[in-house]
Design an enzyme around this catalytic site. Structure first.
Site, PDB file in Angstrom:
ATOM      1  N   SER A  25     -11.265  -1.084   0.453  1.00  0.00           N
ATOM      2  CA  SER A  25      -9.881  -1.092   0.932  1.00  0.00           C
ATOM      3  C   SER A  25      -9.803  -1.416   2.412  1.00  0.00           C
ATOM      4  CB  SER A  25      -9.232   0.287   0.699  1.00  0.00           C
ATOM      5  OG  SER A  25      -8.945   0.489  -0.658  1.00  0.00           O
ATOM      6  N   HIS A  64      -3.452   5.595   3.948  1.00  0.00           N
ATOM      7  CA  HIS A  64      -4.202   4.435   3.465  1.00  0.00           C
ATOM      8  C   HIS A  64      -3.644   3.121   4.015  1.00  0.00           C
ATOM      9  CE1 HIS A  64      -6.103   1.821   0.353  1.00  0.00           C
ATOM     10  NE2 HIS A  64      -7.005   2.795   0.276  1.00  0.00           N
ATOM     11  N   ASP A 103       0.842  -1.186   0.000  1.00  0.00           N
ATOM     12  CA  ASP A 103       0.000   0.000   0.000  1.00  0.00           C
ATOM     13  C   ASP A 103       0.884   1.246   0.000  1.00  0.00           C
ATOM     14  OD1 ASP A 103      -2.281   1.834   0.847  1.00  0.00           O
ATOM     15  OD2 ASP A 103      -3.296  -0.089   1.012  1.00  0.00           O
TER      16      ASP A 103
END
Length: 408
Positions: A352, A155, A125
């Site tokens: 996600s 994220h 990521d």
């Protein structure tokens, strides 16, 4: 000034049954320091603190006899025990609660940071905040334009917390508390990357299974990212998909891959790596209270009907499992403002953040089944899922299992 009656000799034995108390004084008592010092000499108590601005008084350790004498002093307004205070403690996020991690004996969620789930999980990521106090960051690598795998976007750190935030009295707790998190930076600080960088990350993960260091072997890889593509049913040999070939070889080396289904409300078979049959593909459940039944919780998180497929989530035969993905509270880089959150924690939405719940579930199962193949992990995690959610707005005719680790 009235000093009270004669003091029993036991009052001077400050160590005998002594305890800490807060003594509030009346205005006529004058200076708190002077009053407290006089009582210390007379009653044998130990002054710990004195207060002048917010309240007039002092704190002291004293015997029961000394306390009784002070309580009878007309200059004393009140005496109360020195009570213990603690931090507000960690939050069990709705997603972790809905995955029933609190019922898992292996997760052992009890606000005590032991034992940790000793499984290596890679998050491919934007990296992971290496200094976050609620994450056990064991290592990593960078494939993006960055000197290291530290996360300055948020994220990857958010996904990492869902998987393995520590069970430690602060912040949040993950599905697999304390898992060894490896940040593999394949996306830049704006959340963008390329096939080349993702291939580099998969290469890094796979290399841990073939080097001489058995302690860094990645067991689970979480990929909360995607691009257009499809599965040729031949591990990329038919259509020349190099990314698919790499994933298949990595799975063959022993890595269980968990990936996000995507957020375009379309068939996930058009997105890779979600379309690959060798991975566990996860769609997002709209769940605002961590409980089944569709009653919902916070109005701020109820932009979609509770306990249904999230209105943005991809769907279709490529999806293997569903997990909470709306208003997910988890770790964030302490100094990041890129995603609108700072201070180490925040709330984000998307498939996600559904996928990491399943990655955590895989880590839990592997911790008790060392040497299990990715196919065995996949079967176990899917078999443990429940169907206690409403699929009436799911465009496909398949009701996927909802992640459930209560039996782990």
């Amino acid at each position: 000034m009235f000093l009270g009656p004669a003091v029993p000799s036991a009052a001077h034995a400050e160590g005998a049954g002594a305890a800490s108390y807060i003594v509030a004084l009346r205005p006529a008592a004058g200076d708190a320091d002077i009053f407290a010092a006089r009582q210390a000499r007379t009653l044998g108590l130990t002054v710990l603190n004195s207060y002048h601005s917010a309240v007039l008084g002092f704190a002291a350790s004293m015997s029961p006899a000394a306390r009784a004498v002070l309580a009878a002093d007309p200059l004393v307004a009140s005496i109360e025990p020195d009570r213990a205070f603690h931090t507000d403690g960690q939050v069990v996020p709705n997603g972790v609660e809905r995955a029933k991690a609190e019922l898992s004996k292996t997760a052992s969620i009890d606000d005590v940071d032991q034992p940790r789930v000793n499984v290596n999980v890679a998050v491919l990521d934007t990296g992971i905040d290496t200094s976050h106090p609620d994450l056990n960051v064991a290592g990593g690598g960078t494939c993006a334009k960055s000197r290291n795998y530290d996360d300055h976007y948020g994220h990857g750190t958010h996904a990492a917390g869902i998987i393995g935030a520590l069970d430690n009295h602060i912040g949040v707790v993950g599905v697999a508390p304390g898992a060894n998190m490896f940040g593999v930076k394949v996306l830049d600080d704006q959340g963008n990357g390329t096939t080349r960088e993702l291939l580099c990350g998969i290469e890094w993960v796979t290399s841990t299974r073939t080097d001489t260091d058995r302690h860094n072997d990645i067991d689970v890889a979480n990929l909360s990212l995607g691009g257009t593509g499809a599965d040729d049913g031949q591990c990329g040999e038919g259509d020349g998909d190099i990314l698919h070939q790499a994933v298949c070889k990595s799975v063959a080396a022993g890595v269980t891959y968990v990936v996000a289904a995507g957020n375009d409300h379309e068939d996930a078979s058009h997105l890779i790596p979600a379309a690959y049959r060798e991975v566990i593909t996860v769609s997002a459940l709209a769940d605002s209270d961590g409980l089944p039944g569709g009653k919902g919780g916070s109005p701020a998180c109820r932009t979609d009907e509770d306990d249904t497929l999230a209105n943005f989530s991809n769907y279709g035969a490529a999806v293997d499992m569903i997990a909470p993905g709306v208003c997910i509270y988890s770790t964030m880089p302490v100094d990041s403002h890129n995603l609108g959150d700072s201070g180490g924690y925040g709330t984000l939405t998307g498939t996600s953040f559904a996928a990491p719940h399943v990655a955590g579930a895989a880590a839990l199962w592997i911790s008790k089944h060392r040497g299990a193949s990715p196919a065995e992990v996949r079967r176990a995690v899917l078999a443990a899922g429940n169907y206690d959610w409403d699929d009436r707005d799911d465009p496909d005719d398949i009701k996927e299992p909802l992640v459930d680790v209560s039996s782990f």
